[in-house]
Design a protein around this motif. Structure first.
Motif, PDB file in Angstrom:
ATOM      1  N   LYS A 184       0.835  -1.208   0.000  1.00  0.00           N
ATOM      2  CA  LYS A 184       0.000   0.000   0.000  1.00  0.00           C
ATOM      3  C   LYS A 184       0.872   1.262   0.000  1.00  0.00           C
ATOM      4  CE  LYS A 184      -4.116  -1.847   2.306  1.00  0.00           C
ATOM      5  NZ  LYS A 184      -5.005  -1.741   3.490  1.00  0.00           N
ATOM      6  N   GLU A 185       1.896   1.287   0.887  1.00  0.00           N
ATOM      7  CA  GLU A 185       2.783   2.465   0.961  1.00  0.00           C
ATOM      8  C   GLU A 185       3.510   2.675  -0.358  1.00  0.00           C
ATOM      9  OE1 GLU A 185       3.784   2.026   5.728  1.00  0.00           O
ATOM     10  OE2 GLU A 185       5.385   1.898   4.234  1.00  0.00           O
ATOM     11  N   PHE A 234       1.125   4.218  -2.839  1.00  0.00           N
ATOM     12  CA  PHE A 234       0.898   5.645  -2.572  1.00  0.00           C
ATOM     13  C   PHE A 234       2.059   6.491  -3.107  1.00  0.00           C
ATOM     14  CE2 PHE A 234      -1.754   4.420   1.348  1.00  0.00           C
ATOM     15  CZ  PHE A 234      -2.895   4.303   0.565  1.00  0.00           C
ATOM     16  N   LYS A 235       3.293   6.009  -2.933  1.00  0.00           N
ATOM     17  CA  LYS A 235       4.467   6.751  -3.419  1.00  0.00           C
ATOM     18  C   LYS A 235       4.438   6.839  -4.939  1.00  0.00           C
ATOM     19  CE  LYS A 235       7.506   5.767   0.477  1.00  0.00           C
ATOM     20  NZ  LYS A 235       8.750   5.114   0.928  1.00  0.00           N
ATOM     21  N   GLU A 248       1.807   6.769  -6.804  1.00  0.00           N
ATOM     22  CA  GLU A 248       0.776   7.746  -7.140  1.00  0.00           C
ATOM     23  C   GLU A 248       1.312   9.180  -6.988  1.00  0.00           C
ATOM     24  OE1 GLU A 248      -2.323   5.947  -8.668  1.00  0.00           O
ATOM     25  OE2 GLU A 248      -3.073   7.654  -7.512  1.00  0.00           O
ATOM     26  N   GLU A 249       2.051   9.405  -5.896  1.00  0.00           N
ATOM     27  CA  GLU A 249       2.598  10.746  -5.634  1.00  0.00           C
ATOM     28  C   GLU A 249       3.592  11.147  -6.717  1.00  0.00           C
ATOM     29  OE1 GLU A 249       4.884  13.129  -2.024  1.00  0.00           O
ATOM     30  OE2 GLU A 249       4.451  10.980  -1.846  1.00  0.00           O
ATOM     31  N   ARG A 300      -2.799  16.395  -2.132  1.00  0.00           N
ATOM     32  CA  ARG A 300      -2.224  15.063  -1.992  1.00  0.00           C
ATOM     33  C   ARG A 300      -3.044  14.246  -0.977  1.00  0.00           C
ATOM     34  NH1 ARG A 300       2.252  16.390  -0.224  1.00  0.00           N
ATOM     35  NH2 ARG A 300       3.321  16.716  -2.218  1.00  0.00           N
ATOM     36  N   ALA A 301      -3.421  14.916   0.136  1.00  0.00           N
ATOM     37  CA  ALA A 301      -4.216  14.227   1.147  1.00  0.00           C
ATOM     38  C   ALA A 301      -5.565  13.795   0.586  1.00  0.00           C
ATOM     39  CB  ALA A 301      -4.410  15.144   2.360  1.00  0.00           C
ATOM     40  N   GLU A 315      -5.038  10.808  -1.537  1.00  0.00           N
ATOM     41  CA  GLU A 315      -4.867   9.599  -0.720  1.00  0.00           C
ATOM     42  C   GLU A 315      -6.207   9.107  -0.179  1.00  0.00           C
ATOM     43  OE1 GLU A 315      -2.095  10.478   2.294  1.00  0.00           O
ATOM     44  OE2 GLU A 315      -0.336  10.506   0.948  1.00  0.00           O
ATOM     45  N   GLN A 316      -7.061  10.052   0.265  1.00  0.00           N
ATOM     46  CA  GLN A 316      -8.378   9.668   0.791  1.00  0.00           C
ATOM     47  C   GLN A 316      -9.231   8.981  -0.281  1.00  0.00           C
ATOM     48  OE1 GLN A 316     -10.133  13.154   2.506  1.00  0.00           O
ATOM     49  NE2 GLN A 316      -8.681  13.228   4.234  1.00  0.00           N
ATOM     50  N   LEU A 339      -7.825   5.540  -0.781  1.00  0.00           N
ATOM     51  CA  LEU A 339      -8.235   4.665   0.301  1.00  0.00           C
ATOM     52  C   LEU A 339      -9.722   4.288   0.209  1.00  0.00           C
ATOM     53  CD1 LEU A 339      -6.316   6.255   3.310  1.00  0.00           C
ATOM     54  CD2 LEU A 339      -5.882   4.027   2.273  1.00  0.00           C
TER      55      LEU A 339
END
Length: 302
Positions: free
Chosen positions: A11-12, A15-16, A18-19, A33-34, A37-38, A41
């Motif tokens: 998952k981490e 996320f990276k 995606e960033e 960015r938050a 992420e939401q 998720l």
């Protein structure tokens, strides 16, 4: 999604990625960015809920399917069990000097004479009541027009709907015979030697060698005397009784013409071990004397 859900590390890492992807396209704020992420998720959680719903649905389906299959298997086993129960055969055999009374599943009664075997199903099939006889038996058949009662012997068979009859037919007998006391029976040879319908007081015989069948009048109660050891008489005179005793004990009886023919006897005539016991009882009732000389018997006035 399966790979992402496999571990927290995956998952981490996702996320990276995606960033990096979004940073490569344009610079985004921490707030955006938050939000990203939401959203990600939320997508993951939504997919997990869908997967759980599918699993629950599949579990319920399998549970009901298992119940259905279980009931189906039980039904098949029950049908197999009761079908085999109905087709399972019972065989009774009597020894020398032995007689036996049976009650069949339909309520019919059967008396087996000595050295006789009878085979029949534990529960009769829907369309016929069939038995196999080797020897001699007396039948009192429960009436059922929709389910004929058939007794098969070595050379002859008897079909009835509801009646009382005596049937003698074994593998080694020369003459097969059936006597009718009540009702109606149809007799036929196993090699298609005709079809004969009997009335009460008649006897049919089939010769195993000539294959000829014949019908004659008979005292059917005497033919079946072995099963209950008595004959019911009504106003029988001395000559009627003499003929009856000759048949039962295989003797010759001579009746004096001086004996009163008008004296009659009504009631049950009980079979005894020897004819002397019977004559002793009858002599006091019908008033005659008797003398026995081997197989010859002489009756005279007192």
């Amino acid at each position: 999604m399966e790979w992402i859900n496999a571990s927290e590390q995956n998952k981490e890492k996702y996320f990276k990625w995606e960033e990096i992807y979004f940073l490569g396209k344009h610079t985004i704020s921490d707030e955006r960015r938050a939000m990203a992420e939401q959203k990600l998720l939320a997508r993951i959680e939504g997919q997990e809920r869908k997967n759980k719903a599918k699993i629950i649905t599949m579990y319920r389906f399998m549970k009901y399917a298992a119940v259905f299959v279980g009931l189906f298997v039980i039904s098949i086993l029950a049908y197999w069990h009761f079908d085999n129960e109905s087709k399972s055969m019972i065989r009774f055999v009597t020894a020398e000097g032995e007689t036996k009374q049976l009650v069949l599943s339909d309520g019919s009664k059967v008396w087996l004479n000595e050295n006789t075997s009878l085979e029949f199903p534990k529960i009769f099939e829907d369309n016929i009541r069939e038995l196999r006889l080797n020897g001699e038996a007396y039948f009192e058949v429960t009436s059922n027009k929709h389910q004929p009662f058939v007794v098969k012997g070595a050379t002859m068979q008897i079909e009835v709907l509801g009646t009382k009859f005596n049937f003698k037919n074994s593998e080694n007998c020369r003459i097969a015979e059936a006597s009718l006391l009540e009702g109606e029976i149809r007799a036929s040879g196993n090699a298609n030697e005709g079809l004969i319908t009997l009335s009460p007081g008649q006897k049919v015989e089939l010769n195993a060698y000539t294959r000829q069948m014949k019908v004659s009048d008979t005292d059917a109660e005497v033919d079946a005397l072995w099963h209950n050891d008595f004959v019911q008489l009504t106003n029988a005179n001395i000559y009627d009784i003499a003929l009856l005793l000759e048949k039962i004990y295989r003797v010759n009886i001579v009746v004096s013409p001086e004996i009163n023919k008008t004296n009659t006897y009504s009631g049950a005539l009980q079979k005894k071990k020897n004819i002397k016991e019977v004559l002793e009882i009858l002599s006091h009732t019908m008033h005659f004397n008797y003398k026995i000389n081997k197989q010859n018997i002489f009756l005279s006035v007192e």
